[in-house]
Motif scaffolding. Structure first.
Motif, short mmCIF file in Angstrom:
data_model
loop_
_atom_site.label_atom_id
_atom_site.label_comp_id
_atom_site.label_asym_id
_atom_site.label_seq_id
_atom_site.Cartn_x
_atom_site.Cartn_y
_atom_site.Cartn_z
N GLU A 10 -46.48 1.10 34.95
CA GLU A 10 -47.46 0.81 35.99
C GLU A 10 -47.67 -0.70 36.17
O GLU A 10 -48.14 -1.14 37.22
N THR A 11 -47.33 -1.48 35.15
CA THR A 11 -47.53 -2.92 35.23
C THR A 11 -46.37 -3.64 35.92
O THR A 11 -46.42 -4.86 36.10
N LEU A 12 -45.33 -2.90 36.30
CA LEU A 12 -44.20 -3.49 37.01
C LEU A 12 -44.45 -3.50 38.51
O LEU A 12 -45.14 -2.62 39.04
N ALA A 13 -43.85 -4.46 39.20
CA ALA A 13 -43.86 -4.46 40.66
C ALA A 13 -43.00 -3.30 41.15
O ALA A 13 -42.12 -2.82 40.42
N PRO A 14 -43.23 -2.79 42.38
CA PRO A 14 -42.47 -1.63 42.86
C PRO A 14 -40.95 -1.75 42.72
O PRO A 14 -40.30 -0.83 42.21
N SER A 15 -40.37 -2.86 43.12
CA SER A 15 -38.91 -3.00 43.02
C SER A 15 -38.47 -3.06 41.57
O SER A 15 -37.42 -2.52 41.20
N GLU A 16 -39.27 -3.69 40.71
CA GLU A 16 -38.95 -3.73 39.28
C GLU A 16 -38.97 -2.33 38.67
O GLU A 16 -38.11 -1.97 37.87
N ARG A 17 -39.97 -1.56 39.05
CA ARG A 17 -40.08 -0.21 38.51
C ARG A 17 -38.90 0.65 38.95
O ARG A 17 -38.32 1.38 38.14
N ALA A 18 -38.52 0.54 40.21
CA ALA A 18 -37.39 1.32 40.72
C ALA A 18 -36.11 0.95 39.98
O ALA A 18 -35.35 1.83 39.52
N VAL A 19 -35.85 -0.34 39.85
CA VAL A 19 -34.63 -0.80 39.18
C VAL A 19 -34.65 -0.39 37.71
O VAL A 19 -33.64 0.08 37.18
#
Length: 314
Positions: free
Chosen positions: A134-143
Motif C-alpha cells: 500500500e505504501t508503493l505508488a500505483p506504477s511501482e505496485r503494478a511492476v
C-alpha cells in the motif's frame, strides 16, 4: 460475483459458471482458464476483492471483443488488460481512501489451504505484505506484483504498464528496495503463526494479561478498520500494554465473542463472531516469534469474501 467462480458462462454473463464442455467459445475458455490468476493480479494490486471482481468484469468485456487470431500469447494479453484496468481502479481507490473513516485495511479473503503451499504467493497476499505494498505508488505496485510475484519479464511488464523496459527496470529496483525495508523480517511458517495465535486466543479469552504481554512485541501495533460502519480504533494503538488491555477489555468479557481459527490470506488468523454472526477478522504479523502487528477488519462491506474460499493462483 464470487471469486471462487471460475469465469463466464457466456459473453453476456461473465460472472456465471462455465458452460458445459464443448459449448464454450475460445475466448470464454481462455478467460476461464486464467480467471483465478487474473483475480490474484487485480487483488494484489488493489487490496480489495470487490474492486478486483469489477476489474475482471471490465477485463472480460474488453477480452470478448479481441480478435484471438491476432493474439500471440493469450495469458500475457489478459494479464495486460487486467493490469491496465487495475491501475485505473487503483487511482480511483486512492481517492476513496482519502475520505475513508479511520484506518483502511485490505479486504480479507478466506483462502483454500493449498494457497499456503506456494510460499511466495502466500507471503505476497499476507495482510502484512499487502499493507507494505500500500505504501508503493500505483506504477511501482503494478511492476512489483508482476515481476516479484508473477515472474513476468520486463518486456511483458512494459507492455502492461505502457512504459519502456528500461524504465520498468528502474521502477522494479526502486520498488524492491522500498519493500525490502518494510516487509516482515523473515518468512514465518504456518505452524509458528498458528502456535502464536493459539496462545493469543487463549490469553484473550481468559483475560490473561501477562501471557498476552509475553506474546506481543513491546512495539506491537493494532490497526482496526470499521469503515465508519462498525466501531473500531480510528488510529493505530502502539505498545504491548495498551494493546493487551484493549483486547482483554473488548474480547475477554463474559458472555463474549467467540474466536475461531481460519485460513485468511493464506495464513492462520482468527475470526471473531458475536451471537453467531461474523464480526471481525483478525490477522497478525509475526517477527522473531512475537506478534508485531494486529489487523482487525470489522467493516461488514469487507467481509463478504469470508463466506466461501477464494482460489488464488500464479
Amino acid at each position: 460475483m464470487k471469486s471462487e467462480q471460475c469465469g463466464p458462462a457466456h459473453a453476456e454473463n461473465p460472472s456465471g459458471r462455465p458452460a458445459e464442455a464443448g459449448r464454450t467459445d475460445p475466448a470464454t475458455e481462455t478467460f476461464v482458464t486464467h480467471r483465478n490468476l487474473l483475480f490474484t493480479v487485480a487483488y494484489e494490486m488493489l487490496g480489495s476483492a470487490a474492486d478486483a471482481e469489477d476489474v475482471l468484469q471490465e477485463t472480460w468485456l474488453r477480452w470478448a471483443g479481441v480478435d484471438l487470431d491476432a493474439v500471440r500469447d493469450r495469458r500475457a494479453y489478459l494479464v495486460r488488460i487486467t493490469t491496465r484496468q487495475a491501475l485505473t481502479r487503483l487511482r480511483t481507490l486512492g481517492r476513496r481512501k482519502e475520505s475513508y473513516v479511520g484506518t483502511w485495511l485490505p479486504e480479507p479473503l478466506l483462502t483454500a489451504p493449498d494457497v499456503a503451499e506456494d510460499i511466495e504467493l502466500a507471503d505476497s497476499v499476507s495482510m502484512a505484505m499487502m499493507l507494505v505494498m500500500e505504501t508503493l505508488a500505483p506504477s511501482e505496485r503494478a511492476v512489483f506484483v508482476l515481476r516479484e510475484v508473477f515472474g513476468l519479464d520486463y518486456e511483458e511488464i512494459a507492455e502492461a504498464v505502457d512504459k519502456s523496459p528500461a524504465t520498468v527496470r528502474q521502477i522494479a529496483h526502486r520498488a524492491r528496495v522500498h519493500v525490502a525495508a518494510r516487509r516482515p523480517r523473515g518468512v514465518v511458517s504456518p505452524d509458528e503463526t498458528r502456535e502464536a495465535l493459539d496462545a493469543f486466543r487463549g490469553a484473550v479469552e481468559t483475560g490473561d494479561l501477562q501471557t498476552l504481554l509475553d506474546i506481543l512485541a513491546p512495539d506491537v501495533v493494532l490497526l482496526g478498520d470499521g469503515g465508519g460502519v462498525k466501531q473500531a480504533v480510528l488510529r493505530p494503538i502502539v505498545g504491548a500494554d495498551k494493546v493487551a488491555r484493549l483486547l482483554v477489555a473488548g474480547l475477554g468479557r463474559t458472555p463474549g465473542p467467540t474466536l475461531r481459527p481460519a485460513h485468511v490470506n493464506a495464513a492462520p488468523a482468527l475470526v471473531v463472531r458475536l451471537g453467531g454472526e461474523l464480526d471481525t477478522v483478525m490477522a497478525v504479523r509475526i517477527d522473531d516469534g512475537l506478534i508485531t502487528g494486529l489487523y482487525a477488519v470489522r467493516n461488514p462491506h469487507k467481509l463478504s469474501h469470508m463466506q466461501q474460499e477464494t482460489s488464488l493462483r500464479r
